[in-house]
Design a protein around this motif. Structure first.
Motif, PDB file in Angstrom:
ATOM      1  N   ASP A  61      39.687  44.255  16.693  1.00 38.57           N
ATOM      2  CA  ASP A  61      38.758  43.138  16.768  1.00 38.57           C
ATOM      3  C   ASP A  61      37.390  43.639  17.199  1.00 38.57           C
ATOM      4  O   ASP A  61      37.285  44.640  17.905  1.00 38.57           O
ATOM      5  CB  ASP A  61      39.257  42.051  17.722  1.00 38.57           C
ATOM      6  N   SER A 106      34.410  30.899  18.827  1.00 39.15           N
ATOM      7  CA  SER A 106      34.733  30.956  20.249  1.00 39.15           C
ATOM      8  C   SER A 106      35.831  29.964  20.639  1.00 39.15           C
ATOM      9  O   SER A 106      36.514  30.165  21.636  1.00 39.15           O
ATOM     10  CB  SER A 106      33.476  30.707  21.087  1.00 39.15           C
ATOM     11  N   ASP A 129      28.822  34.877  18.868  1.00 42.40           N
ATOM     12  CA  ASP A 129      29.787  33.963  19.475  1.00 42.40           C
ATOM     13  C   ASP A 129      31.098  33.929  18.696  1.00 42.40           C
ATOM     14  O   ASP A 129      31.965  33.117  18.980  1.00 42.40           O
ATOM     15  CB  ASP A 129      29.196  32.559  19.600  1.00 42.40           C
ATOM     16  N   THR A 148      37.219  35.844  10.612  1.00 37.40           N
ATOM     17  CA  THR A 148      36.117  35.542  11.519  1.00 37.40           C
ATOM     18  C   THR A 148      36.522  34.296  12.294  1.00 37.40           C
ATOM     19  O   THR A 148      36.760  33.238  11.706  1.00 37.40           O
ATOM     20  CB  THR A 148      34.809  35.297  10.756  1.00 37.40           C
ATOM     21  N   GLU A 157      33.542  41.987  18.520  1.00 40.38           N
ATOM     22  CA  GLU A 157      32.720  40.835  18.909  1.00 40.38           C
ATOM     23  C   GLU A 157      31.478  40.816  18.028  1.00 40.38           C
ATOM     24  O   GLU A 157      30.850  41.847  17.801  1.00 40.38           O
ATOM     25  CB  GLU A 157      32.303  40.949  20.373  1.00 40.38           C
ATOM     26  N   SER A 158      31.125  39.629  17.532  1.00 42.78           N
ATOM     27  CA  SER A 158      29.947  39.476  16.691  1.00 42.78           C
ATOM     28  C   SER A 158      29.256  38.177  17.082  1.00 42.78           C
ATOM     29  O   SER A 158      29.527  37.129  16.508  1.00 42.78           O
ATOM     30  CB  SER A 158      30.348  39.470  15.217  1.00 42.78           C
ATOM     31  N   TYR A 163      38.490  29.627  18.928  1.00 41.98           N
ATOM     32  CA  TYR A 163      39.680  30.263  18.356  1.00 41.98           C
ATOM     33  C   TYR A 163      40.154  29.575  17.074  1.00 41.98           C
ATOM     34  O   TYR A 163      41.332  29.414  16.822  1.00 41.98           O
ATOM     35  CB  TYR A 163      40.792  30.355  19.396  1.00 41.98           C
ATOM     36  N   TYR A 177      38.470  39.769  13.417  1.00 39.96           N
ATOM     37  CA  TYR A 177      39.762  40.435  13.577  1.00 39.96           C
ATOM     38  C   TYR A 177      40.160  41.082  12.259  1.00 39.96           C
ATOM     39  O   TYR A 177      40.021  40.474  11.198  1.00 39.96           O
ATOM     40  CB  TYR A 177      40.846  39.435  13.969  1.00 39.96           C
ATOM     41  N   THR A 216      34.393  36.370  16.756  1.00 42.02           N
ATOM     42  CA  THR A 216      35.111  37.638  16.782  1.00 42.02           C
ATOM     43  C   THR A 216      35.678  37.887  15.400  1.00 42.02           C
ATOM     44  O   THR A 216      36.239  36.981  14.784  1.00 42.02           O
ATOM     45  CB  THR A 216      36.259  37.607  17.815  1.00 42.02           C
TER      46      THR A 216
END
Length: 141
Positions: free
Chosen positions: A50, A104, A55, A101, A52-53, A106, A59, A57
């Motif tokens: 994963d 935040s 706000d 993608t 971080e990009s 989820y 995977y 993420t």
């Protein structure tokens, strides 16, 4: 005049920050865009990595391993007998790679098929494995 320009720029930035789910281009996107990422990972296994990009993420996930044996094909000979071999028997090793993608909260905002096996007819392996609501269970081994 400057106030209008600043207001328009602020509105443009606000709207650019909104994430929407666009139209699906394949069965995988149709099934998973807008769904909870936890449901995906619970059904198919954890991600490989994963990043971080902002706000969100991104995977990377790989799975759906399957070995498929394809028998040799033969031309039809006289009286329905087997003729000359057209193609030899072969083994295909199938898998599927996707990048999700996730926002935040989820939720899957986009899913991109990164590696797939196309079939001559019908859906690809990723579309079969991930696109169906009831995906096939991968064979062990």
């Amino acid at each position: 005049m400057n106030f209008r320009m600043i207001t328009m720029a602020g509105l443009a930035l606000t709207l650019a920050g909104c994430t929407t789910v666009g139209p699906a281009r394949n069965a995988v996107e149709a099934r998973w865009n807008g769904q909870p990422a936890g449901t995906f990972f619970a059904q198919f296994g954890p991600p490989v990595s994963d990043v971080e990009s902002g706000d969100a993420t991104v995977y990377s996930w790989k799975g759906g391993y399957k070995t498929r044996r394809i028998p040799a094909e033969y031309a039809k000979g006289p009286d329905g007998k087997r003729g000359k071999r057209i193609s030899p028997a072969r083994t295909e090793y199938l898998s599927c790679s996707v990048q999700l993608t996730v926002s935040s909260d989820y939720v899957i905002r986009s899913i991109h098929v990164a590696g797939d096996h196309r079939s001559a007819e019908g859906p690809s392996w990723c579309e079969q494995f991930l696109g169906d609501a009831k995906a096939p269970t991968p064979a062990a081994g």
